[in-house]
Design a protein around this motif. Structure first.
Motif, PDB file in Angstrom:
ATOM      1  N   LEU A 342       1.028  -1.500   0.153  1.00 34.30           N
ATOM      2  CA  LEU A 342      -0.070   0.537  -0.173  1.00 34.30           C
ATOM      3  C   LEU A 342       1.532   0.873  -0.392  1.00 34.30           C
ATOM      4  O   LEU A 342       0.827   2.375   0.228  1.00 34.30           O
ATOM      5  CB  LEU A 342      -1.197  -0.389   1.395  1.00 34.30           C
ATOM      6  CG  LEU A 342      -2.127  -1.144   0.947  1.00 34.30           C
ATOM      7  CD1 LEU A 342      -2.701  -1.503   2.473  1.00 34.30           C
ATOM      8  CD2 LEU A 342      -2.444  -0.971   0.404  1.00 34.30           C
ATOM      9  N   THR A 343       1.647   1.101  -0.561  1.00 31.12           N
ATOM     10  CA  THR A 343       3.201   2.291  -0.368  1.00 31.12           C
ATOM     11  C   THR A 343       2.733   3.050  -1.745  1.00 31.12           C
ATOM     12  O   THR A 343       3.508   4.034  -2.353  1.00 31.12           O
ATOM     13  CB  THR A 343       4.266   1.413  -0.718  1.00 31.12           C
ATOM     14  OG1 THR A 343       4.972   1.074  -1.008  1.00 31.12           O
ATOM     15  CG2 THR A 343       5.013   0.575   1.405  1.00 31.12           C
ATOM     16  N   LYS A 344       2.448   2.139  -2.748  1.00 31.60           N
ATOM     17  CA  LYS A 344       2.510   3.035  -4.208  1.00 31.60           C
ATOM     18  C   LYS A 344       1.128   3.980  -4.304  1.00 31.60           C
ATOM     19  O   LYS A 344      -0.364   3.854  -4.053  1.00 31.60           O
ATOM     20  CB  LYS A 344       2.768   1.866  -5.446  1.00 31.60           C
ATOM     21  CG  LYS A 344       3.721   1.477  -5.186  1.00 31.60           C
ATOM     22  CD  LYS A 344       4.135   0.830  -6.557  1.00 31.60           C
ATOM     23  CE  LYS A 344       5.701  -0.463  -6.714  1.00 31.60           C
ATOM     24  NZ  LYS A 344       5.655  -0.916  -7.453  1.00 31.60           N
ATOM     25  N   GLU A 356     -10.325  11.796 -11.985  1.00 30.98           N
ATOM     26  CA  GLU A 356     -11.061  11.263 -10.998  1.00 30.98           C
ATOM     27  C   GLU A 356     -10.885   9.671 -10.675  1.00 30.98           C
ATOM     28  O   GLU A 356     -10.649   9.101  -9.601  1.00 30.98           O
ATOM     29  CB  GLU A 356     -12.563  11.178 -11.588  1.00 30.98           C
ATOM     30  CG  GLU A 356     -13.496  12.921 -12.228  1.00 30.98           C
ATOM     31  CD  GLU A 356     -14.960  12.355 -12.169  1.00 30.98           C
ATOM     32  OE1 GLU A 356     -15.119  11.947 -12.609  1.00 30.98           O
ATOM     33  OE2 GLU A 356     -15.645  14.193 -12.426  1.00 30.98           O
ATOM     34  N   LEU A 357     -10.653   9.096 -11.860  1.00 29.59           N
ATOM     35  CA  LEU A 357      -9.678   7.608 -11.368  1.00 29.59           C
ATOM     36  C   LEU A 357      -8.798   7.442 -10.469  1.00 29.59           C
ATOM     37  O   LEU A 357      -8.985   6.705  -9.740  1.00 29.59           O
ATOM     38  CB  LEU A 357      -9.824   7.207 -13.203  1.00 29.59           C
ATOM     39  CG  LEU A 357      -9.408   5.428 -12.673  1.00 29.59           C
ATOM     40  CD1 LEU A 357     -10.452   4.712 -11.367  1.00 29.59           C
ATOM     41  CD2 LEU A 357      -9.493   4.965 -14.162  1.00 29.59           C
ATOM     42  N   LYS A 358      -7.851   8.644 -10.922  1.00 26.53           N
ATOM     43  CA  LYS A 358      -6.628   8.873 -10.335  1.00 26.53           C
ATOM     44  C   LYS A 358      -6.702   8.983  -8.998  1.00 26.53           C
ATOM     45  O   LYS A 358      -6.595   7.921  -7.787  1.00 26.53           O
ATOM     46  CB  LYS A 358      -6.156   9.757 -11.323  1.00 26.53           C
ATOM     47  CG  LYS A 358      -4.580   9.260  -9.784  1.00 26.53           C
ATOM     48  CD  LYS A 358      -3.395  11.128 -10.343  1.00 26.53           C
ATOM     49  CE  LYS A 358      -2.490  11.432  -9.585  1.00 26.53           C
ATOM     50  NZ  LYS A 358      -2.035  12.928 -10.134  1.00 26.53           N
ATOM     51  N   LEU A 361      -8.068   6.053  -6.681  1.00 25.67           N
ATOM     52  CA  LEU A 361      -7.527   4.985  -6.599  1.00 25.67           C
ATOM     53  C   LEU A 361      -6.504   5.196  -5.675  1.00 25.67           C
ATOM     54  O   LEU A 361      -6.073   4.604  -4.351  1.00 25.67           O
ATOM     55  CB  LEU A 361      -7.152   4.037  -8.022  1.00 25.67           C
ATOM     56  CG  LEU A 361      -8.098   3.758  -8.723  1.00 25.67           C
ATOM     57  CD1 LEU A 361      -6.746   3.533  -9.887  1.00 25.67           C
ATOM     58  CD2 LEU A 361      -8.845   1.877  -8.222  1.00 25.67           C
ATOM     59  N   ASN A 362      -6.432   6.922  -5.454  1.00 28.82           N
ATOM     60  CA  ASN A 362      -5.534   6.984  -4.566  1.00 28.82           C
ATOM     61  C   ASN A 362      -6.006   7.338  -3.016  1.00 28.82           C
ATOM     62  O   ASN A 362      -5.726   6.925  -2.125  1.00 28.82           O
ATOM     63  CB  ASN A 362      -4.726   8.567  -4.722  1.00 28.82           C
ATOM     64  CG  ASN A 362      -3.417   8.079  -5.970  1.00 28.82           C
ATOM     65  OD1 ASN A 362      -3.368   7.167  -5.737  1.00 28.82           O
ATOM     66  ND2 ASN A 362      -2.973   9.595  -6.491  1.00 28.82           N
ATOM     67  N   ASP A 366      -5.158   5.309   0.219  1.00 26.45           N
ATOM     68  CA  ASP A 366      -5.422   5.696   1.438  1.00 26.45           C
ATOM     69  C   ASP A 366      -6.260   5.740   2.856  1.00 26.45           C
ATOM     70  O   ASP A 366      -5.807   4.750   4.089  1.00 26.45           O
ATOM     71  CB  ASP A 366      -5.186   7.697   1.578  1.00 26.45           C
ATOM     72  CG  ASP A 366      -4.295   8.470   0.867  1.00 26.45           C
ATOM     73  OD1 ASP A 366      -3.260   7.909   0.767  1.00 26.45           O
ATOM     74  OD2 ASP A 366      -4.712   9.680   0.264  1.00 26.45           O
ATOM     75  N   GLN A 367      -6.853   4.960   2.314  1.00 27.49           N
ATOM     76  CA  GLN A 367      -8.366   4.594   3.397  1.00 27.49           C
ATOM     77  C   GLN A 367      -7.483   3.089   3.624  1.00 27.49           C
ATOM     78  O   GLN A 367      -7.953   2.497   4.906  1.00 27.49           O
ATOM     79  CB  GLN A 367      -9.832   3.934   2.677  1.00 27.49           C
ATOM     80  CG  GLN A 367     -10.029   5.780   2.316  1.00 27.49           C
ATOM     81  CD  GLN A 367     -11.880   5.549   1.798  1.00 27.49           C
ATOM     82  OE1 GLN A 367     -11.821   4.308   1.375  1.00 27.49           O
ATOM     83  NE2 GLN A 367     -12.465   6.207   1.856  1.00 27.49           N
TER      84      GLN A 367
END
Length: 406
Positions: A342-344, A356-358, A361-362, A366-367
């Motif tokens: 989950l570091t990327k 919006e997709l970016k 996903l980011n 984070d969640q």
């Protein structure tokens, strides 16, 4: 009208119109009865000389003259010499007028009369009338031919001159000249019509119709029609190909046989069709690889293009390259998440729906990070540290993530 610098009927004699006058001769001396035999011999000799002179004049030698004589014989000699001189002068005048009019082409020249009496005058008048009758139709034909040479096809040869109808060869020549003018008019009208239809109105397929022509006029008509026919075939073939291209059909090419600048245009348009075909094929290939087969990284290769076609090719390649970068970055992050990394995050520069997709996903990463941290914290407190009562605090989650947190 032709002006005659030498008025017909003017005498060529110095005395103003009379035939040459015999010189006054002294009366012959009376002969004695003894000399009558010598007189008879002399008379026969004189008659022989007169006969020879008459033969010479009959044969066209008007320079022959009889010598001075006395009495009635002298008067005969004088009359003969006057007749010979009149014939000589008349012959010389006819020769002069013939050379001036016939050889030098001076239709204003007229014959001068050698005597103002009888047939001498009427013959001269007849010759001048003949020149007049020849000159006036010739001048009329010259007038029309000059007009034609200047491009004026409104003139025709008059079939009457001074109230008299042309006859014979003059009538035939006038009809030939007028027929020529009619044919030239018809030819000019038809060529103008075809040129206007093709060149101005854009109406192809026209043909010149000139009836009754032959020789060069027929050749010219045929050449004009061949030109119009060739131009029609060429333009229609070009129009067919251009229409097909406009409708998205890139299977047609210009096939008509052409030369010169039209050949250059044919080659240019056919090259354009080839380039469009290549462009369409490459764009289709890249679109199929990226959009259907999921094969990223493809680039369109269109050789020999420039201008807009090169710009379009570059834009398609830029689109494919950007899409490749975006999808691969998303795939890398998704793969990392799937593998528990989950570091990327997605870092590619994007806009619009891809942005919006970016962001989505980011946020998901984070969640997931927050959920993992909280679950790890609670598990450590309860399972390792023996601290009971701990609760996981994961903000902003919903759905399955909230259920898992709960």
């Amino acid at each position: 009208m032709y002006n005659n610098p030498r008025k017909p009927g003017r005498s060529v004699f110095a005395n103003g119109g009379s035939a040459p006058v015999a010189s006054s001769m002294p009366a012959a001396p009376p002969m004695s009865s003894g000399s009558q035999e010598g007189q008879a011999a002399a008379t026969e000799s004189d008659l022989q000389a007169l006969l020879e002179a008459l033969h010479a004049v009959r044969d066209g030698n008007f320079t022959t003259r009889l010598p001075m004589a006395y009495g009635i014989l002298g008067e005969i000699h004088t009359a003969f010499n006057q007749v010979a001189e009149l014939n000589q002068n008349f012959s010389n005048e006819i020769g002069r007028v013939g050379q001036t009019v016939g050889e030098q082409g001076n239709l204003n020249e007229r014959a001068m009369t050698v005597a103002n009496t009888g047939s001498w005058k009427s013959n001269t008048d007849s010759i001048n009338a003949l020149i007049n009758n020849l000159a006036k139709p010739t001048a009329e034909i010259e007038r029309v031919v000059t007009a034609v040479a200047k491009g004026d096809l409104s003139q025709k040869v008059a079939l009457e001159v001074e109230g008299r109808s042309l006859k014979g060869d003059f009538f035939r020549i006038a009809q030939v000249a007028n027929t020529m003018v009619d044919q030239l008019n018809s030819f000019a009208d038809e060529v103008t019509r075809v040129a206007r239809e093709v060149g101005t109105d854009g109406k192809l397929g026209g043909q010149a119709q000139v009836s009754g022509v032959s020789g060069t006029w027929k050749d010219l008509t045929d050449n004009v029609n061949r030109m119009a026919s060739n131009l029609t075939s060429q333009v229609r073939n070009i129009a067919d190909v251009a229409t097909a291209v406009a409708q998205g059909d890139l299977t047609k090419k210009i096939t008509v046989d052409v030369k010169g600048e039209i050949l250059e245009l044919k080659n240019t348009l056919n090259t354009m069709v080839d380039q469009l075909n290549s462009f369409a094929s490459e764009v289709t290939r890249v679109a199929s690889e990226v959009g259907i087969e999921g094969k990223l990284g493809g680039q369109a290769q269109v050789k020999g293009v420039s201008g807009t076609w090169k710009d379009l090719t570059d834009n398609v390649n830029l689109m494919a390259s950007n899409l490749t970068s975006q999808v691969r970055n998303i795939a890398d992050v998704a793969t990392a998440v799937a593998q528990g990394d989950l570091t990327k995050k997605i870092t590619v520069d994007v806009k619009g729906e891809i942005l919006e997709l970016k962001n989505t996903l980011n946020t998901m990463v984070d969640q997931l990070n927050s959920f993992a941290d909280e679950v790890t914290r609670v598990a450590k407190e309860v399972g390792t540290d023996g601290v009971l009562g701990g609760q996981a605090q994961v903000r902003g989650v919903s759905g399955t993530w909230k259920d898992l947190t709960d």
